[in-house]
Design a protein around this motif. Sequence first.
Motif, PDB file in Angstrom:
ATOM      1  N   MET A   1       5.198  -0.955  -7.141  1.00 26.01           N
ATOM      2  CA  MET A   1       5.654  -0.353  -5.887  1.00 26.01           C
ATOM      3  C   MET A   1       6.606  -1.308  -5.193  1.00 26.01           C
ATOM      4  SD  MET A   1       5.789   2.165  -3.854  1.00 26.01           S
ATOM      5  CE  MET A   1       4.546   3.347  -4.384  1.00 26.01           C
ATOM      6  N   ALA A   2       7.425  -0.749  -4.317  1.00 23.68           N
ATOM      7  CA  ALA A   2       8.454  -1.521  -3.644  1.00 23.68           C
ATOM      8  C   ALA A   2       7.851  -2.583  -2.726  1.00 23.68           C
ATOM      9  CB  ALA A   2       9.346  -0.582  -2.839  1.00 23.68           C
ATOM     10  N   LYS A   3       8.600  -3.685  -2.576  1.00 22.95           N
ATOM     11  CA  LYS A   3       8.207  -4.773  -1.676  1.00 22.95           C
ATOM     12  C   LYS A   3       8.957  -4.630  -0.356  1.00 22.95           C
ATOM     13  CE  LYS A   3       9.475  -7.941  -4.581  1.00 22.95           C
ATOM     14  NZ  LYS A   3       9.762  -9.263  -5.178  1.00 22.95           N
ATOM     15  N   LEU A   4       8.213  -4.745   0.745  1.00 22.46           N
ATOM     16  CA  LEU A   4       8.807  -4.657   2.076  1.00 22.46           C
ATOM     17  C   LEU A   4       8.618  -5.970   2.815  1.00 22.46           C
ATOM     18  CD1 LEU A   4       7.397  -1.181   3.236  1.00 22.46           C
ATOM     19  CD2 LEU A   4       9.523  -1.639   1.993  1.00 22.46           C
ATOM     20  N   LEU A   5       9.610  -6.342   3.615  1.00 25.82           N
ATOM     21  CA  LEU A   5       9.509  -7.504   4.495  1.00 25.82           C
ATOM     22  C   LEU A   5       9.671  -7.018   5.925  1.00 25.82           C
ATOM     23  CD1 LEU A   5       9.402 -10.510   5.210  1.00 25.82           C
ATOM     24  CD2 LEU A   5      11.865 -10.633   4.713  1.00 25.82           C
ATOM     25  N   LEU A   6       8.672  -7.302   6.772  1.00 21.63           N
ATOM     26  CA  LEU A   6       8.696  -6.917   8.174  1.00 21.63           C
ATOM     27  C   LEU A   6       8.927  -8.159   9.027  1.00 21.63           C
ATOM     28  CD1 LEU A   6       7.284  -4.576   6.685  1.00 21.63           C
ATOM     29  CD2 LEU A   6       5.723  -4.353   8.620  1.00 21.63           C
ATOM     30  N   LYS A  19      -0.562  -2.511   7.913  1.00 24.63           N
ATOM     31  CA  LYS A  19      -1.759  -1.776   7.480  1.00 24.63           C
ATOM     32  C   LYS A  19      -1.374  -0.399   6.940  1.00 24.63           C
ATOM     33  CE  LYS A  19      -6.344  -0.315   9.118  1.00 24.63           C
ATOM     34  NZ  LYS A  19      -6.215   1.111   8.692  1.00 24.63           N
ATOM     35  N   TYR A  20      -0.541   0.306   7.667  1.00 21.77           N
ATOM     36  CA  TYR A  20      -0.160   1.661   7.255  1.00 21.77           C
ATOM     37  C   TYR A  20       0.645   1.638   5.957  1.00 21.77           C
ATOM     38  CZ  TYR A  20       2.044   6.242   7.249  1.00 21.77           C
ATOM     39  OH  TYR A  20       2.498   7.493   6.881  1.00 21.77           O
ATOM     40  N   LEU A  21       1.647   0.784   5.884  1.00 28.19           N
ATOM     41  CA  LEU A  21       2.518   0.764   4.715  1.00 28.19           C
ATOM     42  C   LEU A  21       1.812   0.239   3.472  1.00 28.19           C
ATOM     43  CD1 LEU A  21       5.765  -0.474   6.491  1.00 28.19           C
ATOM     44  CD2 LEU A  21       5.317   1.819   5.606  1.00 28.19           C
ATOM     45  N   THR A  22       0.857  -0.669   3.671  1.00 28.85           N
ATOM     46  CA  THR A  22       0.045  -1.136   2.540  1.00 28.85           C
ATOM     47  C   THR A  22      -0.800   0.005   1.995  1.00 28.85           C
ATOM     48  OG1 THR A  22      -0.039  -3.402   3.405  1.00 28.85           O
ATOM     49  CG2 THR A  22      -1.715  -2.780   1.797  1.00 28.85           C
ATOM     50  N   GLU A  24      -0.017   3.001   2.068  1.00 28.13           N
ATOM     51  CA  GLU A  24       0.894   3.929   1.402  1.00 28.13           C
ATOM     52  C   GLU A  24       1.371   3.399   0.053  1.00 28.13           C
ATOM     53  OE1 GLU A  24       1.926   7.078   2.234  1.00 28.13           O
ATOM     54  OE2 GLU A  24       0.300   6.942   3.706  1.00 28.13           O
ATOM     55  N   GLY A  25       0.914   2.219  -0.330  1.00 28.59           N
ATOM     56  CA  GLY A  25       1.207   1.700  -1.655  1.00 28.59           C
ATOM     57  C   GLY A  25       2.270   0.631  -1.741  1.00 28.59           C
ATOM     58  N   LEU A 152       9.296  10.070  -9.181  1.00 26.84           N
ATOM     59  CA  LEU A 152       8.250  10.752  -9.941  1.00 26.84           C
ATOM     60  C   LEU A 152       6.893  10.068  -9.813  1.00 26.84           C
ATOM     61  CD1 LEU A 152      10.160  11.706 -13.224  1.00 26.84           C
ATOM     62  CD2 LEU A 152       9.762  13.102 -11.186  1.00 26.84           C
ATOM     63  N   LEU A 153       6.877   8.860  -9.244  1.00 26.92           N
ATOM     64  CA  LEU A 153       5.627   8.127  -8.992  1.00 26.92           C
ATOM     65  C   LEU A 153       4.797   7.982 -10.266  1.00 26.92           C
ATOM     66  CD1 LEU A 153       4.677   9.781  -5.568  1.00 26.92           C
ATOM     67  CD2 LEU A 153       5.846   7.603  -5.951  1.00 26.92           C
ATOM     68  N   LEU A 154       5.421   7.474 -11.298  1.00 24.13           N
ATOM     69  CA  LEU A 154       4.750   7.327 -12.589  1.00 24.13           C
ATOM     70  C   LEU A 154       3.871   6.089 -12.619  1.00 24.13           C
ATOM     71  CD1 LEU A 154       7.660   8.149 -15.060  1.00 24.13           C
ATOM     72  CD2 LEU A 154       6.033   9.727 -13.984  1.00 24.13           C
ATOM     73  N   ALA A 155       2.702   6.223 -13.233  1.00 23.22           N
ATOM     74  CA  ALA A 155       1.868   5.062 -13.527  1.00 23.22           C
ATOM     75  C   ALA A 155       2.535   4.280 -14.658  1.00 23.22           C
ATOM     76  CB  ALA A 155       0.470   5.510 -13.945  1.00 23.22           C
ATOM     77  N   ASN A 156       2.086   3.039 -14.874  1.00 21.30           N
ATOM     78  CA  ASN A 156       2.748   2.175 -15.853  1.00 21.30           C
ATOM     79  C   ASN A 156       2.841   2.803 -17.248  1.00 21.30           C
ATOM     80  OD1 ASN A 156       3.277   0.123 -14.038  1.00 21.30           O
ATOM     81  ND2 ASN A 156       1.382  -0.980 -14.474  1.00 21.30           N
ATOM     82  N   ARG A 157       1.725   3.337 -17.747  1.00 23.06           N
ATOM     83  CA  ARG A 157       1.728   3.926 -19.092  1.00 23.06           C
ATOM     84  C   ARG A 157       2.609   5.169 -19.151  1.00 23.06           C
ATOM     85  NH1 ARG A 157       0.576   0.063 -22.607  1.00 23.06           N
ATOM     86  NH2 ARG A 157      -1.584  -0.664 -22.553  1.00 23.06           N
ATOM     87  N   GLU A 158       2.585   5.975 -18.090  1.00 16.85           N
ATOM     88  CA  GLU A 158       3.420   7.172 -18.052  1.00 16.85           C
ATOM     89  C   GLU A 158       4.887   6.788 -18.107  1.00 16.85           C
ATOM     90  OE1 GLU A 158       2.088   8.772 -14.388  1.00 16.85           O
ATOM     91  OE2 GLU A 158       0.084   9.194 -15.135  1.00 16.85           O
ATOM     92  N   TYR A 159       5.231   5.739 -17.358  1.00 19.00           N
ATOM     93  CA  TYR A 159       6.616   5.259 -17.362  1.00 19.00           C
ATOM     94  C   TYR A 159       7.005   4.757 -18.749  1.00 19.00           C
ATOM     95  CZ  TYR A 159      10.469   2.007 -16.805  1.00 19.00           C
ATOM     96  OH  TYR A 159      11.655   1.342 -16.968  1.00 19.00           O
TER      97      TYR A 159
END
Length: 228
Positions: A1-6, A19-22, A24-25, A152-159
């Motif tokens: 998942m993407a990395k965010l810096l606040l 808390k919210y964004l964590t 959310e993945g 598409l939000l694929l899991a590792n194996r799906e990707y």
Amino acid sequence: MAKLLLIDDDAEVLEINKKYLTEEGFTVYTSADPVKGIEYAKKVKPDCILLDVMMPGMDGYEVCSQIRTFSSVPIIFLTGKGSEDDKINGLVTGGDDYIVKPYSLRELKARIDVILRRSVRSAPKKESHILTFGGLTIDQLAHRAFYKDEDLLLANREYEVLLYLATHPNKEVTFEELGTALFGTYQEADRRSVMVNMSRLRKKMTIDHTLENMIETVWSKGYKFIVH
């Protein structure tokens, strides 16, 4: 998942957004100090930065200008200053979006998603890590797949299943070949694991008829990724 810096000097806002964004993945890094925030940007190489404007010592515009000297990471300004001049200043200094407080957390996530999709879409297509098949885009660095800008939000194996098939277009890929690519070795018992991962992948590809038909089943043998 993407990395965010606040980057925000308000500790409460940082905690709520993190808390919210964590949940959310996202992987979320925070800094209440603008100078340290710039160093974080160099160190963690985030996929998107949420940047407050009004901070002591160094405002968000200056932080943005400094980050732009070494990174093109998307930057979203979060601020209580909502005049037209403020928004223009944010864009001129290198910002990609501008959200005026107060804002909903759902809107914040939606803006982040749009920025990240735009970032992937604008990546040079000549780069070898980007594979494009009509509306389907596979980013081999981000390990993500998009269809018409929708993740598409694929899991590792799906990707991994999708990537292997996409790099062998119009070729019959056997269960053994795909299983070996996924697991390193292959036993007949691995056939079910291959089929389960394929089933999960296909469910996520049902969002569009054209996308769904990109993968054909080769009866009793395996699969084929169809490229016209």
